[in-house]
Every structure is written in C-alpha cells, then in structure tokens.
Design an enzyme around this catalytic site. Structure first.
Site, PDB file in Angstrom:
ATOM      1  N   MET A 326      32.089  41.114  42.400  1.00 49.94           N
ATOM      2  CA  MET A 326      33.104  42.145  42.192  1.00 49.94           C
ATOM      3  C   MET A 326      32.486  43.405  41.581  1.00 49.94           C
ATOM      4  O   MET A 326      32.716  44.519  42.064  1.00 49.94           O
ATOM      5  CB  MET A 326      34.225  41.614  41.293  1.00 49.94           C
ATOM      6  CG  MET A 326      35.340  42.615  41.026  1.00 49.94           C
ATOM      7  SD  MET A 326      36.194  43.184  42.505  1.00 49.94           S
ATOM      8  CE  MET A 326      37.353  41.840  42.778  1.00 49.94           C
ATOM      9  N   LYS A 409      37.588  38.995  27.677  1.00 50.63           N
ATOM     10  CA  LYS A 409      37.924  40.397  27.938  1.00 50.63           C
ATOM     11  C   LYS A 409      38.185  41.151  26.624  1.00 50.63           C
ATOM     12  O   LYS A 409      37.750  42.291  26.452  1.00 50.63           O
ATOM     13  CB  LYS A 409      39.127  40.498  28.883  1.00 50.63           C
ATOM     14  CG  LYS A 409      38.797  40.169  30.343  1.00 50.63           C
ATOM     15  CD  LYS A 409      39.984  40.410  31.251  1.00 50.63           C
ATOM     16  CE  LYS A 409      39.696  40.036  32.697  1.00 50.63           C
ATOM     17  NZ  LYS A 409      38.743  40.936  33.367  1.00 50.63           N
ATOM     18  N   HIS A 452      43.001  47.566  39.187  1.00 50.08           N
ATOM     19  CA  HIS A 452      42.846  46.286  39.887  1.00 50.08           C
ATOM     20  C   HIS A 452      42.377  46.507  41.320  1.00 50.08           C
ATOM     21  O   HIS A 452      43.133  46.947  42.178  1.00 50.08           O
ATOM     22  CB  HIS A 452      44.177  45.527  39.862  1.00 50.08           C
ATOM     23  CG  HIS A 452      44.134  44.222  40.593  1.00 50.08           C
ATOM     24  ND1 HIS A 452      45.246  43.665  41.192  1.00 50.08           N
ATOM     25  CD2 HIS A 452      43.108  43.356  40.835  1.00 50.08           C
ATOM     26  CE1 HIS A 452      44.908  42.533  41.763  1.00 50.08           C
ATOM     27  NE2 HIS A 452      43.618  42.327  41.554  1.00 50.08           N
ATOM     28  N   ASN A 455      39.550  42.083  46.589  1.00 54.15           N
ATOM     29  CA  ASN A 455      38.283  41.566  47.101  1.00 54.15           C
ATOM     30  C   ASN A 455      38.375  41.314  48.612  1.00 54.15           C
ATOM     31  O   ASN A 455      39.356  40.725  49.052  1.00 54.15           O
ATOM     32  CB  ASN A 455      37.935  40.270  46.354  1.00 54.15           C
ATOM     33  CG  ASN A 455      36.449  39.976  46.359  1.00 54.15           C
ATOM     34  OD1 ASN A 455      35.634  40.835  46.652  1.00 54.15           O
ATOM     35  ND2 ASN A 455      36.091  38.744  46.068  1.00 54.15           N
ATOM     36  N   ASN A 502      50.238  40.640  42.977  1.00 63.89           N
ATOM     37  CA  ASN A 502      50.167  39.211  42.675  1.00 63.89           C
ATOM     38  C   ASN A 502      51.509  38.650  42.211  1.00 63.89           C
ATOM     39  O   ASN A 502      51.828  37.493  42.466  1.00 63.89           O
ATOM     40  CB  ASN A 502      49.084  38.937  41.628  1.00 63.89           C
ATOM     41  CG  ASN A 502      47.702  38.894  42.247  1.00 63.89           C
ATOM     42  OD1 ASN A 502      47.546  38.533  43.407  1.00 63.89           O
ATOM     43  ND2 ASN A 502      46.688  39.288  41.491  1.00 63.89           N
TER      44      ASN A 502
END
Length: 719
Positions: A326, A409, A452, A455, A502
C-alpha cells in the site's frame, strides 16, 4: 472577417483560404453545444456565399480541437423521445455534409483532442493533419451510444471496415502514430508547425496536385466489399465485439450493425441508418445511466476543484509512513504524478517491498511503451526511501499507511506529529477506524483527517477524504488538492465506522452471509451477482480483499452499528478465517488460487470450502435469481440511504460515484441511487418489506418510506 460568433469565426487568409476557427467563449474546451452547431451553420452560409474562396482550413483557438458533443444537453433531448434525439443530431449532420460538399478542398488542423463529434467534423474534411501531441477517437460507446454525426459512415470509408469497427467498438483514444498508420490522418507534425503543414497540404489540393474530389467521392459512395467479404468481416466482428462488451452494453454491437447496414449504400442513406441506431441506443437504460455517470463525474470534479481552490498552499512535498504494497502504491502514484515523496518504514524489508512495488508498476509502463526508461528513472528519483524522520520538517502532507491496528496507529501518529511542523497535515489511510478516535492523542487534531486509498492504488480511482469532528477546512482542502494532483477522484465524507464505502459494502457482505447460512451455494451467488453486473461476486470479492481483513472490518462495523451489523450466527467468512483460508493472499479462501499463464491468480472451485461450511449452514437449496439479487442489494441500498440522511455524504451523485469508483458497482446501472430511482422507491420498499424477518439491515428508513409515498426520487429532475 466573413463571420464572427461566440463559438467560431471565419476569416480570409492569403491565397483565397478561409480559416474556420472553433473557439467557444467562456469555456476551456470546444464542444458542439447548440450554440456551436447553430454558428457552424451560419459560418458555412458565409463560406458558401463568399466569392473567390479556394480552400477551407479548420482550426481551434484552444489547446484542444473539439472534445465532442455537449453531454449536458443530452438529458432533455433524450427524454423527448426519438423526435427530440433526431432534432439534436440533424443540424450538425447537415453541417458536416455541407462542409464535405463545399466546392473547394478542406483540411482539418488537429492540434489537441478531437473526440466524438470533434473527430467526426475532421472526417468531413478532405484531409487531416495532426499535431504530435493530439489524440483522435470516437468514444461514444462509453456513454452507451454510437457516433451520431457520421462516424460509422465516414470512418469505415477512410480507414476500412475492420479498423473502423475496432476503433468505434472499443471507444479508445488513438495516438498520432496509430492514426497515421490507419490512414485516419494524412500527416503528423510537431504542434508548433501544424498550421503551416495544414496550409501547405491545402495548397497542394488547391493547385490540383492532390485529387480531393476523388477522395471525397469514396466517402460518399458505397464501400466496395463483395457479399462474401462482408459476411465474413461482420459476422466475426459482431461475435467478438458482443463477447467483449457483454449483454449489458449493447452499443458496440449497434455500432458494428450501423457500419454493416450502411456500407453498401450512399452517404445519405447510411447517415439515416446511423441515426436510427443512435436513437435506439439513446433510449436504453444503459445510455441513460452512463450519461448520468458522466454528468455526476463532472459534478464531483467541480466539487473537488472547489475544495482545491480553498487550500492555502500547494502540496510540494509529501511523505508516506509504512512502505509495503500500500505504501509503495501511494509513493508510486505521488511520484508518477510529479510530487516528490519520502517513503518511511521501520524495517529495510518494508522499504525494499515498497520500492519493488513502485519499480514493478513503472517497468510495466516502460514495457508497454507508455514511458521511457529515462522518465522511469526520474520518477523513481522522486521517491526517497528512509528509515528515519530526517527532513520531515519540510513536508506538506504525511499519509500514514501502517497496519490497521488502533494502538499502532496511535503511536505512529503521535510520533510523526512531533517530527513535522505545526503547519503539516497528517492523513491516515485507515479503511475502517474512526478518524476521531485516531485523533485522540494528537495535539493538533485540526490538521488530521482520513485519506483512504483503495487497493491497488494505481488502478482504483477513488480516494475518500474523511473529515473528523475537529478537522479544519484547510486540512481538507490541502488533502483534496493532493488527491487531485495524484489523478484521483476525491470525495469528502464525514467520519463514522467504515466511512462511506466500507460502511455500505459490509451490509452487502452481510446479505451474502445470510444467504449462505440459509442454504445458498456461494458459487451460484457469485454467478448471479456477476451477471447482474458486478465485476466479481461477493465470495470472490472477499477472497480478493482478504478474508482476515474482512473479518476485522466486520468486527469494527458490528461494534459501530450493533443493531444492524452485529452477528447472531457464524458467518461463512468466520469459518474461512478460522480455517486459515484468507483468500488470494495465501492462495485459499472460498476458492483455491493457482497462477495462470500470465502469472496472475486464477480461482478454482474446491470442495474443502463446502465441507468447512456444512456444520454452520442449512441444507443446500436453490434460490430464485431475483431473491438472491434482492437479498444482496437491499442492505446496501438502505445503508447508503442512511449515510445520505446522516450527512456522511453530501449528495446522491457523490454517493453513487464513490461506489462505482471504489468497489466497481455496475456502471450501466448508474449507481445505487440511480438504480433506486429506476426501480421506484415504492417498489423498493415493498421489495425490502418481504425480507423484514431478516433483521434491521432490510428495513428501509422512514425517509425512504416518505419518499415512496410521495413518489419522490433521489435525483429529482437532474437525470
């Protein structure tokens, strides 16, 4: 000056040549709107009435030639039925034929994009000279249409039936070398020498050195193909084009049919055939949806540009934390589009993986002739791998792309905040974790938000820019500007578990889990949803996303929305996860994966998945196709409606484009809200109510019920 209007002009040059220049005032590009079409007709009147004209040169006053028709005018014309569509097309068809029939030769000087109607007017000229940076093409099939101003008539007569069918059915832009090889243009020259070259060619035609009348006659006459040649050419082409396009996209086959039915008649008769085929395409749901998507794309682009204008500074230098696939993808995209980027990781292995990813993507561009080795080297030099924070005090935006774990994170975000300036914007590439919760340890939450990526980064157009409760407008503006610079489609959404895409995707997966629980064959569900238009079915999609990733995200969603997304049974994804079947990443999920001849993973059905599922699902039974579709789509649609009502997303257009760009919702359906408008909310509510016993995910919102009762739609008069 023979004619001067707001869209074009005609002035006399030396040697009796009239320059017909397209230059639409108040627009960055030329396009055939009603004003341009009307003035084109008046300009031709002036040319026909003038004395001593020896030739006509078509030029553009902008950096493009003509990008095509004005799509914003399609809606009203299409809704007026066949007569309205014909009215939109007739005048310019007449114009292009008048241009072609002038008693003097004509040359088009193509300085930039000449697409759709822009290329069709060039085909109406006797000769075409193309700048070396220009592109030509007939992309109408991308809107569910076919060329409507003579493209299926003139192009086959210029380049041959096979090449014309290929170009039109694919809808691709053609580079100068391809256009010259196909004889679609007569010469390619550097752009700064274009006008001189076009004038020289026109002079040769005027002097009789070139027989423009013979060339013109070819475009006006039937194509000399015998019946056997035609049968072989069109039978094979239609079969191939139909298989490539699929049943949901009828226009490529219609385009070939237009060529087939028009090749053995005169120009006038062939143009009538083309218009009828165009009208047939324009009345399909596919065309209405794809035209709607084009307009929606314009809207979200304007919104993103509006944000960019609010930014107080340009993004000149970026950084990504966490290399890997990523991080490497983000670094590649930033560097490829011209923004230097530091790629930091705590481990050299991560750095190596990120560089390998960027190198692989760039090497493919070189192999395909889309980039020189020199440009590849320049791009790689814009990626600076590092194991330290050296130089982070000179960074405009940092994208955090470490593992999807809140504790990790938190630690990384707090650490990097101490290494950058007070002005630096920090963005998290989290896919599900709340931005507000990630901001908790930060001293400057106003400079923090979500960015965001999907992918694979280089392929997926969407970037969700997630606004936290304390995120400043300037931080949003800068990150949207960065996304724009990276060539991405940025859509700003508000913070909630899963954000927009999502949050809406996992109810769809929940519908799938309940179907499998109740005895559905996951392979059959995949086939039904793929036939409905999805690029891959839900089981296959879970495998591609990664079942471990999916299970983690499901837990986040269940915690955030327990009433709707909490599970009371063992889902199929849980079974696969417990068995260590994570999908493509370890070659086994719902399907097994083997490498195909190109080295790409190919799914293979396996009994092992069925055996693992047996203890957790009902006996296998067949479901009606419509029931599968309804049980899959109702949860997704109702959740998206909630997102709109809660202000997570600003408009139906942005919501629809997010799902098309983010997860491949079938474009020919126009997006979920467009689909709901087509189905009708009253019919949708009745559909959903059939499945009320399946739980909260299947219950329409009160607002949906109100809209259904009043006959309202999400797009109103917009579509």
């Amino acid at each position: 000056m023979l004619f001067s209007g707001k869209a074009l002009s005609v002035q006399m040059l030396d040697n009796g040549i009239a320059e017909l220049k397209f230059d639409l005032q108040g627009e960055s590009v030329n396009k055939f709107n009603r004003l341009t079409v009307s003035e084109f007709s008046q300009a031709l009147d002036a040319i026909e009435a003038a004395k001593d004209i020896k030739g006509v040169l078509l030029t553009s006053g902008k950096s493009v030639f003509i990008v095509g028709a004005d799509i914003t005018e399609f809606g009203g014309a299409f809704s007026a039925g066949p007569e309205g569509i014909a009215d939109l097309m007739n005048k310019n068809n007449e114009n292009i034929s008048r241009l072609e029939d002038l008693p003097v030769p004509s040359v088009a000087a193509i300085n930039g994009y000449a697409l759709g109607g822009g290329f069709e007017v060039c085909l109406g000229c006797d000769y075409r000279v193309m700048g070396d940076q220009a592109k030509v093409g007939l992309p109408e099939v991308k809107l569910g249409l076919i060329p409507g101003w003579g493209g299926t008539v003139r192009l086959p007569r210029v380049v041959g039936v096979d090449v014309a069918a290929e170009w039109i059915a694919a809808g691709k832009e053609q580079r100068p070398d391809a256009a010259l090889t196909a004889h679609a243009v007569d010469a390619v020259v550097p752009t700064d020498k274009l006008k001189d070259a076009a004038l020289k060619l026109l002079g040769r035609a005027i002097d009789g050195e070139l027989d423009y009348k013979a060339r013109r006659e070819i475009k006006k006459s039937p194509i000399p193909l015998n019946d056997i040649e035609a049968l072989m050419a069109f039978f094979t082409t239609k079969a191939f084009v139909g298989a490539q396009a699929g049943k949901n996209y009828p226009s490529p086959v219609k385009a070939v049919e237009s060529i087939e039915q028009g090749y053995k008649v005169t120009r006038e008769e062939a143009l009538k055939i083309e218009q009828q085929k165009f009208i047939e395409c324009a009345q399909t749901d596919t065309a209405k949806s794809l035209v709607g998507l084009f307009l929606n794309d314009q809207k979200i682009g304007k919104v993103a540009k509006g944000w960019e204008k609010k930014a107080d500074k340009k993004i000149e230098r970026a950084a990504v934390l966490g290399a890997g696939i990523m991080g490497g993808g983000i670094a590649y995209q930033s560097a490829y589009k011209g923004t230097p980027i530091k790629m930091k990781d705590i481990d050299q292995k991560g750095i190596d993986l990120g560089l390998k990813e960027a190198n692989k993507l760039l090497s493919k561009l070189v192999q395909r002739g889309r980039m020189t080795a020199e440009k590849m080297g320049e791009t790689l030099n814009r990626i600076e791998p590092t194991l330290s924070y050296d130089g982070f005090d000179d960074i405009d935006v940092v994208v955090e792309a470490v593992v999807e774990n809140p504790k990790v994170k938190h630690a990384v975000l707090k650490e990097v905040e101490g290494k950058v300036t007070e002005d630096t914007v920090i963005a998290s590439n989290t896919s599900t974790i709340s931005i507000d919760s990630l901001a908790e340890p930060l001293q400057r939450p106003e400079n923090f938000l979500g960015m965001h990526f999907f992918n694979p980064v280089h392929k997926m157009p969407l970037v969700e820019v997630i606004r936290g409760e304390k995120t400043s407008e300037n931080a949003i503006a800068r990150v949207v500007a960065y996304a724009n610079k990276m060539g991405k489609k940025a859509i700003v959404v508000r913070d909630c578990p899963g954000f927009l895409v999502n949050r809406v995707l996992f109810p769809y997966f929940a519908g799938f889990s309940m179907l499998v629980r109740d005895g559905a064959d996951f392979q059959e569900v995949d086939k039904v949803m793929e036939r409905w238009g999805w690029p891959m079915g839900p089981a296959y999609l879970m495998d591609v996303v990664g079942i471990d990733t999916g299970v983690h995200a499901e837990e986040v969603m269940a915690e955030g929305f327990p009433e709707r997304m909490g599970k009371t049974f063992t889902a199929a994804s849980d079974v696969m996860y417990e068995a260590g079947r994570y999908g493509q990443k370890n070659d086994k999920g719902f399907y097994n994966y083997e490498e195909d001849k190109k080295g790409k993973p190919k799914k293979v059905a396996t009994e092992e998945s069925y055996e693992l599922l047996k203890p957790h699902v009902a006996d296998r039974r067949e479901f009606e196709k419509d029931e599968i579709i309804e049980r899959m789509m109702v949860p997704m649609a109702t959740e998206l409606a909630r997102c709109l009502e809660e202000g997570i997303v600003e408009s139906p257009a942005e919501a629809d484009m997010a799902l098309i760009y983010g997860i491949g919702f079938p474009p020919f359906r126009g997006g979920i809200f467009a689909w709901l408008d087509k189905v009708g909310l009253d019919a949708f509510v009745k559909m959903a109510d059939k499945y009320a016993d399946l739980g909260e995910l299947y219950k329409p919102t009160e607002r949906m019920r109100e809209m259904a009762a009043k006959g309202e739609t999400y797009y109103g008069d917009d579509k």
